[in-house]
Design an enzyme around this catalytic site. Structure first.
Site, short mmCIF file in Angstrom:
data_model
loop_
_atom_site.label_atom_id
_atom_site.label_comp_id
_atom_site.label_asym_id
_atom_site.label_seq_id
_atom_site.Cartn_x
_atom_site.Cartn_y
_atom_site.Cartn_z
N GLU A 182 -4.68 6.78 -4.60
CA GLU A 182 -4.96 6.25 -5.94
C GLU A 182 -6.32 6.73 -6.42
OE1 GLU A 182 -4.43 1.99 -5.83
OE2 GLU A 182 -2.43 2.21 -4.97
N ARG A 214 0.87 -1.18 0.00
CA ARG A 214 0.00 0.00 0.00
C ARG A 214 0.90 1.23 0.00
NH1 ARG A 214 -3.53 -2.94 -1.35
NH2 ARG A 214 -5.54 -3.32 -0.35
N HIS A 236 -1.68 -0.26 -9.79
CA HIS A 236 -2.23 -1.25 -8.85
C HIS A 236 -2.64 -2.54 -9.59
CE1 HIS A 236 -4.02 -1.55 -4.59
NE2 HIS A 236 -3.97 -2.76 -5.10
#
Ligand code: 8YV
Length: 312
Positions: free
Chosen positions: A260, A231, A278
């Site tokens: 994000e 993360r 991601h």
């Protein structure tokens, strides 16, 4: 009347038909967020979310009938677990099925950063390869170096299995010793001081937020390479950008970011950073397996059976 199931994002490879007998289904064909999500989920008993959908007190308060949050992913940092516990809302996730894809992606980022794959691709496309010069675009040798794995759970160990094929020496941090051939557990600061490559594989919790702080980045070995498939908030990204700009760190491979889908401009400007949106679990096979797991949990819970992967 059937209970309402609201699905915040499409679930590629997931077959919703078996759930039609159990639920009135809302969403699932396009992303739903903000007011549209609250609207669609207002009377929902079950809600499917992913890492980018915050399940917090305001959302829970807007959904009084909610009793099951099924998260499409393994990380649960986007869900206020205490609030769910207090409200008696069951939370499930999809561990295990995305381990290999995420570990593959960590290795892809490690190799791409060390061997300047993305940078080379950009140069070739732009017509910048005009001469043969053996001193040009030299990268960092991977074979035989030391990889520090921060977080040695399922994904961290899968990274280590892959790294063993590159003759990397494995160091790891974690709350307990894990029997892994040749791997050594070290305190984080000691690992950072000696690792040529560092892969972040911890979940985001209160303890791991900013774990790779400015002070710890300063302790990393000069010329080291960082890979983050965990993360974004595990890293102080301002300090990381400075270390990459100054060349103290050779490169980074980043799949995850603090906010994000926004990616800091400083990373986007740096040639020695490989950026992916991601994609850790992003293979057709893995996303379909995750979808099957989510849909299976929804059916089990709707039929009164215990879920297989309960977080709360
Ligand atoms: C996302 C993830 O869930 O598992 C996690 O924690 O972050 C990912 O697998 C996936 O990208 C779907 O949005």
């Amino acid at each position: 009347m059937k209970p309402v199931l609201c699905i915040a994002r499409p679930l590629p490879g997931g077959d919703l038909r078996p759930l039609e007998a159990l639920f009135e289904i809302r969403g699932g064909s396009a992303p739903l967020s903000g007011a549209a999500l609250v609207d669609a989920a207002r009377d929902a008993r079950a809600l499917v979310v992913t890492y980018i959908d915050r399940v917090d007190v305001p959302l829970l308060s807007a959904l009084p009938a909610l009793s099951h949050v099924a998260s499409y992913g393994v990380g649960v940092n986007h869900i206020d677990l205490d609030a769910c516990r207090a409200r008696g809302v069951l939370v499930t996730n999809t561990p295990g099925v995305l381990t290999d894809a995420t570990a593959d992606h960590a290795m892809a980022l490690l190799l791409a950063s060390a061997r300047r794959v993305a940078e080379g691709d950009r140069i070739v496309r732009a017509g910048g390869w005009t001469a043969l010069d053996p001193a040009w675009m030299l990268g960092t040798q991977v074979t035989g170096k030391t990889l520090g794995i921060v977080g040695f759970g399922r994904i961290g160990q899968a990274v280590a299995r892959r790294a063993a094929g590159f003759d990397l020496k494995i160091l790891y941090t974690g709350p307990r010793e894990v029997p892994f051939p040749g791997a050594r557990r070290l305190p984080l600061d000691d690992l950072l001081a000696v690792a040529d490559f560092v892969s972040l594989n911890v979940p985001l919790t209160n303890e791991t937020e900013n774990l790779l702080s400015a002070g710890r980045i300063a302790r990393m070995k000069p010329g080291a390479i960082l890979v983050n498939t965990a993360r974004g908030s595990v890293v102080d990204d301002v300090a990381l950008a400075s270390a990459l700009e100054s060349g103290r760190l050779a490169a980074a491979g980043l799949d995850v970011f603090r906010d994000e889908p926004r990616v800091p401009e400083r990373f986007r400007r740096l040639p020695n950073v490989v950026l992916t949106p991601h994609l850790g679990s992003g293979t057709r096979e893995t996303r379909a397996a995750m979808a099957r797991m989510v849909l299976d949990e929804l059916q089990r819970v709707a039929r009164g059976e215990p879920p297989r992967h309960r977080v709360v």
